[in-house]
Design a protein around this motif. Structure first.
Motif, PDB file in Angstrom:
ATOM      1  N   THR A 151       0.829  -1.196   0.000  1.00 42.92           N
ATOM      2  CA  THR A 151       0.000   0.000   0.000  1.00 42.92           C
ATOM      3  C   THR A 151       0.869   1.255   0.000  1.00 42.92           C
ATOM      4  OG1 THR A 151      -0.126   0.258   2.410  1.00 42.92           O
ATOM      5  CG2 THR A 151      -1.740  -1.215   1.393  1.00 42.92           C
ATOM      6  N   ILE A 152       0.259   2.332  -0.441  1.00 43.69           N
ATOM      7  CA  ILE A 152       0.826   3.662  -0.246  1.00 43.69           C
ATOM      8  C   ILE A 152      -0.154   4.374   0.680  1.00 43.69           C
ATOM      9  CG2 ILE A 152       1.504   5.853  -1.297  1.00 43.69           C
ATOM     10  CD1 ILE A 152       3.245   3.527  -2.241  1.00 43.69           C
ATOM     11  N   THR A 170      -1.232   7.789   2.414  1.00 40.57           N
ATOM     12  CA  THR A 170      -1.067   9.209   2.108  1.00 40.57           C
ATOM     13  C   THR A 170      -1.876  10.065   3.083  1.00 40.57           C
ATOM     14  OG1 THR A 170      -2.898   9.172   0.539  1.00 40.57           O
ATOM     15  CG2 THR A 170      -0.683   8.794  -0.355  1.00 40.57           C
ATOM     16  N   GLY A 174       3.328  10.776   1.689  1.00 42.30           N
ATOM     17  CA  GLY A 174       2.969   9.387   1.512  1.00 42.30           C
ATOM     18  C   GLY A 174       4.184   8.494   1.601  1.00 42.30           C
ATOM     19  N   THR A 229       5.388   3.977   1.313  1.00 41.41           N
ATOM     20  CA  THR A 229       5.047   2.580   1.055  1.00 41.41           C
ATOM     21  C   THR A 229       4.920   1.844   2.379  1.00 41.41           C
ATOM     22  OG1 THR A 229       6.258   2.672  -1.025  1.00 41.41           O
ATOM     23  CG2 THR A 229       5.807   0.485  -0.133  1.00 41.41           C
ATOM     24  N   SER A 251       5.514   1.971  -5.888  1.00 41.55           N
ATOM     25  CA  SER A 251       5.922   1.461  -4.578  1.00 41.55           C
ATOM     26  C   SER A 251       7.358   1.861  -4.270  1.00 41.55           C
ATOM     27  CB  SER A 251       5.783  -0.060  -4.533  1.00 41.55           C
ATOM     28  OG  SER A 251       6.285  -0.566  -3.311  1.00 41.55           O
ATOM     29  N   PHE A 254       7.747   5.672  -3.472  1.00 44.53           N
ATOM     30  CA  PHE A 254       7.295   6.078  -2.154  1.00 44.53           C
ATOM     31  C   PHE A 254       8.103   5.417  -1.027  1.00 44.53           C
ATOM     32  CE2 PHE A 254       3.900   7.891  -4.544  1.00 44.53           C
ATOM     33  CZ  PHE A 254       3.371   8.887  -3.735  1.00 44.53           C
ATOM     34  N   ARG A 303       7.856  12.578  -4.077  1.00 49.82           N
ATOM     35  CA  ARG A 303       7.073  11.387  -4.380  1.00 49.82           C
ATOM     36  C   ARG A 303       5.855  11.665  -5.245  1.00 49.82           C
ATOM     37  NH1 ARG A 303       7.912   9.156   1.745  1.00 49.82           N
ATOM     38  NH2 ARG A 303       9.973   8.306   1.358  1.00 49.82           N
ATOM     39  N   CYS A 343      -5.126   1.959  -8.640  1.00 51.71           N
ATOM     40  CA  CYS A 343      -4.952   1.040  -7.517  1.00 51.71           C
ATOM     41  C   CYS A 343      -6.086   0.016  -7.536  1.00 51.71           C
ATOM     42  CB  CYS A 343      -4.977   1.804  -6.190  1.00 51.71           C
ATOM     43  SG  CYS A 343      -3.534   2.873  -5.985  1.00 51.71           S
TER      44      CYS A 343
END
Length: 163
Positions: free
Chosen positions: A23-24, A26, A36, A38, A85, A88, A95, A114
Motif C-alpha cells: 500500500t501507499i 497518504t 505518503g 510505502t 511502490s 514512495f 514522491r 490502484c
C-alpha cells in the motif's frame, strides 16, 4: 530456534515469509502538502465499526505529520505499480512529482490505478515498540476488482497467480 535478541535479521527474514499486499498511505501535512510512503503493515481490524490499522517506524520524518492528519488514504497497489511502490519507499524524492491523484476525505491523496483504496479518519495512534500503530475508521472505500494486487514476499515483489 533462534535467539530473538541476537538475531533480528533472521527474525525479519522469517516475518517476510508472510506474504502481504503493498500500500501507499497518504495524507496532507500541516503545511497543506501531500505526504505518503510505502507500507505493507496494513490490516483490517473490525467491520463494526469499520476499522483498519497500519504501522509506521518511529524514526520516520513523517511521523508527526501522520499523527496530526485528520485523515489518511490507504491505496492498495495493483500488480503494475512496482515503480510507484519504489518511489514512495525512497527518500528524499518528490514522491508526488508528475503523479496524478485526487483528494479524498480530509484531502488525503487517492492514487490512480490502484486495486482498492480506503479513506480513513485518524482515530488512534498507539505505541508498539519501535513503531506507531495507526487505527482509523473507514469513511469511504472503492475497488477495481479487474486489477490484480501487488504482493510482497521474502523481500521481493510478487504477483498473484491463478491456478
Amino acid at each position: 530456534m533462534s535467539d530473538i535478541q541476537d538475531d533480528t535479521r533472521s527474525l525479519r527474514n522469517t516475518l517476510g515469509r508472510f506474504a502481504t499486499g503493498v500500500t501507499i498511505v497518504t495524507a496532507i501535512d500541516p503545511d497543506g502538502q501531500p505526504i505518503g510512503l510505502t507500507v505493507n503493515s496494513f490490516s483490517a481490524v473490525s467491520l463494526d465499526p469499520p476499522l483498519v490499522l497500519w504501522c509506521l517506524d518511529n524514526s520516520s520524518h513523517n511521523l508527526e505529520a501522520f499523527r496530526s492528519a485528520s485523515h489518511h488514504a490507504i491505496n492498495v497497489l495493483s500488480a503494475g505499480q512496482v515503480d510507484i511502490s519504489n518511489r514512495f519507499a525512497t527518500w528524499p524524492v518528490d514522491r508526488f512529482a508528475g503523479l496524478p491523484w485526487r483528494a479524498g476525505a480530509g484531502s488525503a491523496p487517492l492514487l490512480e490505478h490502484c486495486c482498492a483504496s480506503f479513506e480513513v479518519a485518524n482515530e488512534t495512534c498507539l505505541a508498539g515498540g519501535d513503531h506507531s500503530i495507526f487505527v482509523g475508521r473507514v469513511v469511504n472505500f472503492s475497488e477495481a476488482p479487474e486489477l490484480a494486487p501487488l504482493l510482497f514476499h521474502a523481500g521481493q515483489y510478487r504477483q498473484f497467480a491463478e491456478d
